[in-house]
Design an enzyme around this catalytic site. Structure first.
Site, PDB file in Angstrom:
ATOM      1  N   ARG A  44       9.205  -8.132   3.312  1.00  0.00           N
ATOM      2  CA  ARG A  44      10.462  -7.875   4.024  1.00  0.00           C
ATOM      3  C   ARG A  44      10.319  -8.402   5.451  1.00  0.00           C
ATOM      4  O   ARG A  44       9.276  -8.215   6.085  1.00  0.00           O
ATOM      5  CB  ARG A  44      10.761  -6.378   4.070  1.00  0.00           C
ATOM      6  CG  ARG A  44      11.284  -5.823   2.766  1.00  0.00           C
ATOM      7  CD  ARG A  44      11.632  -4.364   2.886  1.00  0.00           C
ATOM      8  NE  ARG A  44      10.470  -3.527   3.071  1.00  0.00           N
ATOM      9  CZ  ARG A  44      10.062  -3.020   4.222  1.00  0.00           C
ATOM     10  NH1 ARG A  44      10.757  -3.252   5.320  1.00  0.00           N
ATOM     11  NH2 ARG A  44       8.984  -2.273   4.302  1.00  0.00           N
ATOM     12  N   TYR A  82      12.509 -13.097  -1.415  1.00  0.00           N
ATOM     13  CA  TYR A  82      11.572 -11.983  -1.603  1.00  0.00           C
ATOM     14  C   TYR A  82      12.335 -10.694  -1.962  1.00  0.00           C
ATOM     15  O   TYR A  82      13.326 -10.337  -1.295  1.00  0.00           O
ATOM     16  CB  TYR A  82      10.713 -11.756  -0.334  1.00  0.00           C
ATOM     17  CG  TYR A  82       9.941 -10.471  -0.463  1.00  0.00           C
ATOM     18  CD1 TYR A  82       8.832 -10.410  -1.320  1.00  0.00           C
ATOM     19  CD2 TYR A  82      10.371  -9.301   0.158  1.00  0.00           C
ATOM     20  CE1 TYR A  82       8.172  -9.217  -1.522  1.00  0.00           C
ATOM     21  CE2 TYR A  82       9.701  -8.102  -0.041  1.00  0.00           C
ATOM     22  CZ  TYR A  82       8.602  -8.069  -0.879  1.00  0.00           C
ATOM     23  OH  TYR A  82       7.960  -6.881  -1.094  1.00  0.00           O
ATOM     24  N   GLY A  92      12.369  -7.374  -1.526  1.00  0.00           N
ATOM     25  CA  GLY A  92      12.906  -6.386  -0.582  1.00  0.00           C
ATOM     26  C   GLY A  92      14.068  -6.913   0.243  1.00  0.00           C
ATOM     27  O   GLY A  92      14.886  -6.147   0.747  1.00  0.00           O
ATOM     28  N   LYS A 112      16.456  -1.627  -1.004  1.00  0.00           N
ATOM     29  CA  LYS A 112      16.378  -1.130   0.371  1.00  0.00           C
ATOM     30  C   LYS A 112      17.732  -1.254   1.086  1.00  0.00           C
ATOM     31  O   LYS A 112      18.119  -0.369   1.836  1.00  0.00           O
ATOM     32  CB  LYS A 112      15.317  -1.900   1.149  1.00  0.00           C
ATOM     33  CG  LYS A 112      13.937  -1.867   0.529  1.00  0.00           C
ATOM     34  CD  LYS A 112      13.382  -0.478   0.476  1.00  0.00           C
ATOM     35  CE  LYS A 112      11.929  -0.488   0.046  1.00  0.00           C
ATOM     36  NZ  LYS A 112      11.401   0.879  -0.075  1.00  0.00           N
ATOM     37  N   HIS A 149      13.747   7.696   1.586  1.00  0.00           N
ATOM     38  CA  HIS A 149      12.680   6.821   1.104  1.00  0.00           C
ATOM     39  C   HIS A 149      11.606   7.725   0.494  1.00  0.00           C
ATOM     40  O   HIS A 149      10.536   7.892   1.072  1.00  0.00           O
ATOM     41  CB  HIS A 149      12.150   6.020   2.293  1.00  0.00           C
ATOM     42  CG  HIS A 149      11.201   4.926   1.937  1.00  0.00           C
ATOM     43  ND1 HIS A 149      10.313   4.385   2.833  1.00  0.00           N
ATOM     44  CD2 HIS A 149      10.995   4.244   0.771  1.00  0.00           C
ATOM     45  CE1 HIS A 149       9.611   3.435   2.260  1.00  0.00           C
ATOM     46  NE2 HIS A 149      10.000   3.329   1.004  1.00  0.00           N
ATOM     47  N   SER A 155       4.219   2.914   4.099  1.00  0.00           N
ATOM     48  CA  SER A 155       3.491   1.977   3.226  1.00  0.00           C
ATOM     49  C   SER A 155       1.998   2.261   3.251  1.00  0.00           C
ATOM     50  O   SER A 155       1.474   2.749   4.255  1.00  0.00           O
ATOM     51  CB  SER A 155       3.686   0.548   3.704  1.00  0.00           C
ATOM     52  OG  SER A 155       5.028   0.253   3.770  1.00  0.00           O
ATOM     53  N   CYS A 199       0.137   4.403   1.629  1.00  0.00           N
ATOM     54  CA  CYS A 199      -0.344   5.785   1.557  1.00  0.00           C
ATOM     55  C   CYS A 199      -0.408   6.264   0.109  1.00  0.00           C
ATOM     56  O   CYS A 199      -0.545   7.458  -0.149  1.00  0.00           O
ATOM     57  CB  CYS A 199       0.560   6.709   2.360  1.00  0.00           C
ATOM     58  SG  CYS A 199       0.356   6.507   4.128  1.00  0.00           S
ATOM     59  N   GLY A 200      -0.248   5.360  -0.854  1.00  0.00           N
ATOM     60  CA  GLY A 200      -0.384   5.723  -2.263  1.00  0.00           C
ATOM     61  C   GLY A 200       0.819   6.462  -2.839  1.00  0.00           C
ATOM     62  O   GLY A 200       0.666   7.313  -3.711  1.00  0.00           O
ATOM     63  N   LYS A 201       2.013   6.078  -2.375  1.00  0.00           N
ATOM     64  CA  LYS A 201       3.223   6.778  -2.850  1.00  0.00           C
ATOM     65  C   LYS A 201       3.462   6.549  -4.349  1.00  0.00           C
ATOM     66  O   LYS A 201       3.723   7.503  -5.092  1.00  0.00           O
ATOM     67  CB  LYS A 201       4.402   6.259  -2.031  1.00  0.00           C
ATOM     68  CG  LYS A 201       5.690   6.987  -2.245  1.00  0.00           C
ATOM     69  CD  LYS A 201       6.655   6.605  -1.120  1.00  0.00           C
ATOM     70  CE  LYS A 201       8.068   6.544  -1.587  1.00  0.00           C
ATOM     71  NZ  LYS A 201       8.860   5.530  -0.899  1.00  0.00           N
ATOM     72  N   ASN A 236       1.234   5.666  -6.580  1.00  0.00           N
ATOM     73  CA  ASN A 236       0.161   6.347  -7.329  1.00  0.00           C
ATOM     74  C   ASN A 236       0.452   7.841  -7.446  1.00  0.00           C
ATOM     75  O   ASN A 236       0.261   8.443  -8.500  1.00  0.00           O
ATOM     76  CB  ASN A 236      -1.195   6.167  -6.639  1.00  0.00           C
ATOM     77  CG  ASN A 236      -1.675   4.729  -6.698  1.00  0.00           C
ATOM     78  OD1 ASN A 236      -1.077   3.895  -7.365  1.00  0.00           O
ATOM     79  ND2 ASN A 236      -2.749   4.431  -5.987  1.00  0.00           N
ATOM     80  N   ASP A 270      10.234   5.607  -5.256  1.00  0.00           N
ATOM     81  CA  ASP A 270      10.541   4.986  -3.963  1.00  0.00           C
ATOM     82  C   ASP A 270      11.746   5.584  -3.241  1.00  0.00           C
ATOM     83  O   ASP A 270      11.724   5.716  -2.029  1.00  0.00           O
ATOM     84  CB  ASP A 270      10.763   3.475  -4.177  1.00  0.00           C
ATOM     85  CG  ASP A 270      10.706   2.682  -2.890  1.00  0.00           C
ATOM     86  OD1 ASP A 270       9.899   3.039  -2.009  1.00  0.00           O
ATOM     87  OD2 ASP A 270      11.461   1.701  -2.749  1.00  0.00           O
ATOM     88  N   ARG A 273       3.643  -8.341  -6.429  1.00  0.00           N
ATOM     89  CA  ARG A 273       4.417  -7.220  -6.996  1.00  0.00           C
ATOM     90  C   ARG A 273       4.612  -7.317  -8.506  1.00  0.00           C
ATOM     91  O   ARG A 273       4.567  -8.398  -9.077  1.00  0.00           O
ATOM     92  CB  ARG A 273       5.819  -7.223  -6.361  1.00  0.00           C
ATOM     93  CG  ARG A 273       5.832  -7.020  -4.855  1.00  0.00           C
ATOM     94  CD  ARG A 273       5.873  -5.572  -4.524  1.00  0.00           C
ATOM     95  NE  ARG A 273       5.773  -5.307  -3.102  1.00  0.00           N
ATOM     96  CZ  ARG A 273       6.247  -4.208  -2.531  1.00  0.00           C
ATOM     97  NH1 ARG A 273       6.876  -3.299  -3.245  1.00  0.00           N
ATOM     98  NH2 ARG A 273       6.089  -4.005  -1.248  1.00  0.00           N
ATOM     99  N   ARG A 328      -1.448   8.456   6.761  1.00  0.00           N
ATOM    100  CA  ARG A 328      -2.870   8.128   6.652  1.00  0.00           C
ATOM    101  C   ARG A 328      -3.467   8.373   8.030  1.00  0.00           C
ATOM    102  O   ARG A 328      -3.220   7.625   8.970  1.00  0.00           O
ATOM    103  CB  ARG A 328      -2.980   6.651   6.259  1.00  0.00           C
ATOM    104  CG  ARG A 328      -4.363   6.090   6.161  1.00  0.00           C
ATOM    105  CD  ARG A 328      -4.290   4.602   5.843  1.00  0.00           C
ATOM    106  NE  ARG A 328      -3.995   4.356   4.452  1.00  0.00           N
ATOM    107  CZ  ARG A 328      -4.917   4.228   3.488  1.00  0.00           C
ATOM    108  NH1 ARG A 328      -6.200   4.318   3.789  1.00  0.00           N
ATOM    109  NH2 ARG A 328      -4.571   4.004   2.248  1.00  0.00           N
ATOM    110  N   ASN A 331      -5.103  15.444  -6.246  1.00  0.00           N
ATOM    111  CA  ASN A 331      -4.020  15.869  -5.344  1.00  0.00           C
ATOM    112  C   ASN A 331      -3.109  16.904  -6.023  1.00  0.00           C
ATOM    113  O   ASN A 331      -2.394  17.643  -5.347  1.00  0.00           O
ATOM    114  CB  ASN A 331      -3.194  14.659  -4.888  1.00  0.00           C
ATOM    115  CG  ASN A 331      -4.001  13.752  -3.976  1.00  0.00           C
ATOM    116  OD1 ASN A 331      -4.965  14.203  -3.351  1.00  0.00           O
ATOM    117  ND2 ASN A 331      -3.643  12.482  -3.910  1.00  0.00           N
TER     118      ASN A 331
HETATM  119  C1  OXD Z   1       8.520  -0.749   0.829  1.00  0.00           C
HETATM  120  C2  OXD Z   1       8.681  -1.018  -0.606  1.00  0.00           C
HETATM  121  O1  OXD Z   1       8.263  -1.687   1.597  1.00  0.00           O
HETATM  122  O2  OXD Z   1       8.914  -0.065  -1.354  1.00  0.00           O
HETATM  123  O3  OXD Z   1       8.642   0.419   1.212  1.00  0.00           O
HETATM  124  O4  OXD Z   1       8.618  -2.190  -1.009  1.00  0.00           O
HETATM  125 MN    MN Z   2       9.431   1.714  -0.342  1.00  0.00          MN
END
Ligand code: OXD
Ligand code: MN
Length: 597
Positions: free
Chosen positions: A73, A201, A203, A210, A230, A252, A254-256, A258, A281, A379, A410, A506
């Site tokens: 992005r 791209y 994003g 987004k 988000h 970004s 931080c393992g969202k 996962n 997301d 991606r 983080r 976690n």
């Molecule tokens: C971001 C994505 O950049 O989800 O947050 O791609």
């Molecule tokens: Mn995102």
């Protein structure tokens, strides 16, 4: 130019105007059928826009490379175009709408000559759900069409639901010449419109994601009294079969993704725990009839980062991308399968890297740095329905009830593993001041702290001070509002090693969070908020002594005092617009820390 018969007069005349400007040779309406999808794939294969992958090993999968300067992005070229600058706020790039339209029109003009313009009617959220919003994207990219078919609900059903006069977001995209100097990602919240030009791209060009679901939707949400965030959404099922839901915002790296696809550790699996992935997301949340907060994931697919994704870090993602996936900017192997750094298995002996050049392990660039096979932001795009932990879609039509909201970041030393805010207002302060350290995978200096309120800094479509106000207001309308927590899975010891094992473990912390929302466990009050007692965490199958646990919760007052000043400096950017409640929370926090009288 082909005549497209559409009932919706305004839609028809908008398409006509855009086509007059972009001058495509042909116009094609995307109906969402498999037949049309296959035809488009064949066209893109012949043109070389995408490559068909090994049908035996990766059925239905394809491969795409973006231009070298078009791999992420472009926040610097992303604008909020409102009549008044102050409505975009101090954290967004702003451009006057008339100037923005003029600048972009000059690039769009004739940009689709000898190309086809595709009309993509799409629904964010299940078609017909009270949460959903409809958009129509016009694009000259088959790659965009194929991605949108996965990420959103596209086609005739959506057009029908729009009817002859329904509201839709006008989304215009052209690759144009992919020149970064002629690239603009423009949002016109007051016109419910998005113009994106000069990029290919995801994003920047999958305008449902987004651009619509966060920037435009956040503006609409404030106006209409809901929340566009988000956030991931996950459900935790206990041994009695009861499912409770959590939503969470993480910057970004931080393992969202996962976390949203978490697999319980064996000992908790045996006790009957399951995790359901509702969204990875974006969350759209409305207040339900009972005063609860209900959330849907407006997307129908994943657009996830590949490097670092493997069978250990995210087995559910690996299962999701085995078929019908689009791989972008990874390494292409000679057998037409794919590979990426920190994925499964050793690197292949040779391949073609994401830039299209021959690659082999150990290859160095002119500066003696290792050449990566896959771009760090390569991606996958894959259907949500293929995720083993995805619940069946129909029951999410009216949203899932959210019991807790988590913010995360983080932080190698400062923040404890988890703490609960003292109130909704305090939770909003925690979200508004949250920050994360940059990793090697991001632009900027490694280790540098980036403040990213609610992980919405690049995605809020209006003045963030008003966004904080909206959060405060929403909390007052819920009865009771979900509790707000902060988590940090990334604290390190003196040797630089992560203290907490993370990943599936976690779940132990998420369970404590849910226990707190049900009033099942007490907690320890600290200046930051409530933290867990060691004995309240289910450590079955994990050797994690209390001595180690305590390291995760040590509050260094000197560091926190510095953090408090940094938080204030950040909030000062909003000037007089900042809600007084947040200043109150800042002062109260200083008092609790003992650094302010
Ligand atoms: C971001 C994505 O950049 O989800 O947050 O791609
Ligand atoms: Mn995102």
């Amino acid at each position: 130019m082909q005549e497209i018969s559409l009932q919706h007069k305004k839609l028809r005349s908008w398409i006509k105007r855009m086509a007059c400007m972009c001058r495509p040779d042909n116009i094609v309406l995307i109906d969402g059928s498999d037949r049309q999808k296959r035809k488009l794939e064949e066209e893109a294969f012949s043109a070389g826009e995408i490559i068909k992958l090994n049908e035996k090993k990766l059925p239905g999968c394809s491969y795409h490379r973006t231009a070298l300067n078009d791999v992420a992005r472009t926040e610097g070229l992303t604008y909020i175009c409102t009549e008044r600058k102050k409505d975009a706020g101090p954290t967004n790039n702003w451009m006057r709408p008339d100037l923005a339209y003029r600048k972009a029109s000059a690039i769009f003009k004739g940009s689709m000559e000898s190309r086809t313009m595709y009309i993509i009617p799409f629904s964010m959220g299940p078609v017909g759900s009270p949460f959903s919003k409809i958009g129509v994207e016009l694009t000259d990219s088959i790659y965009v069409v194929l991605n949108m078919l996965i990420m959103t609900r596209v086609g005739t059903k959506t057009l029908k639901s729009l009817g002859p006069g329904g509201t839709f977001t006008k989304c215009l995209h052209s690759k144009a010449d992919l020149d970064i100097k002629r690239r603009l990602i423009l949002h016109f919240p007051e016109d419910n419109a998005i113009w994106s030009v000069g990029s290919g791209y995801g994003g920047n060009v999958l305008l449902g994601k987004k651009c619509l679901s966060l920037r435009i939707a956040s503006f609409l949400a404030k106006k209409e009294g809901w929340m566009a965030e988000h956030m991931l959404i996950l459900g935790i099922e206990n041994s009695r079969g009861a499912i409770r839901y959590i939503s969470g915002a993480f910057p970004s790296a931080c393992g969202k993704t996962n976390l949203s696809m978490l697999v319980p550790p064996e000992a908790l699996k045996k006790k009957g725990y399951k995790v359901w992935t509702v969204g990875d997301d974006i969350a759209w949340m409305q207040i339900g009839k009972n005063g609860d907060l209900r959330a849907i994931n407006p997307e129908s697919g994943f657009f996830g980062v590949l490097p670092g994704t493997n069978s250990k870090s995210n087995p559910n993602a690996m299962a999701t991308i085995r078929k019908n996936a689009i791989y972008t900017n990874v390494l292409l192997k000679p057998d037409r399968t794919v590979w990426w750094e920190d994925g499964d298995g050793p690197p292949p002996a040779s391949g073609t890297d994401w830039t299209g050049k021959p690659w082999r392990p150990g290859l160095m660039d002119a500066d003696g740095k290792p050449v990566k096979g896959a771009h760090p932001n390569s991606r996958f795009t894959a259907p949500f329905s293929q995720c083993p932990s995805a619940p069946s879609g129909s029951k999410h039509h009216s949203g899932v009830p959210i019991s807790a909201i988590i913010f995360g970041g983080r932080r190698t030393s400062l923040a404890p593993l988890v703490y609960e805010s003292l109130s909704w207002q305090h939770g909003v302060y925690v979200g508004a001041t949250m920050a994360s350290e940059r990793t090697a995978a991001q632009y900027g200096k490694q280790g540098e702290i980036r403040r990213d309120p609610m992980a919405m800094l690049p995605f809020c479509g209006y003045d963030m001070a008003d966004y904080f106000r909206h959060w405060l207001k929403m909390g007052k309308k819920m009865s009771p509002p979900p509790r707000i927590f902060f988590v940090n899975w990334f604290r390190k010891d003196k040797a630089g090693k992560f203290i907490w094992p993370g990943f599936g473990d976690n779940l132990r912390i998420l369970n404590w969070i849910l226990d707190r929302t049900e009033g099942k466990v007490d907690a320890i009050k600290t200046p930051l908020g409530y933290v867990p007692r060691y004995r309240d965490i289910d450590m079955a199958g994990l050797d994690f002594p209390e001595r180690k646990w305590n390291k995760l919760f040590f509050v260094n007052k000197a560091e926190w005092s510095e953090e408090l000043q940094a938080q204030k400096k950040f909030l000062d950017r909003f000037g007089k617009g900042l809600p007084g409640e947040l200043l109150k929370e800042y002062r109260a926090f200083g008092k609790r820390l003992g650094t302010h009288k």
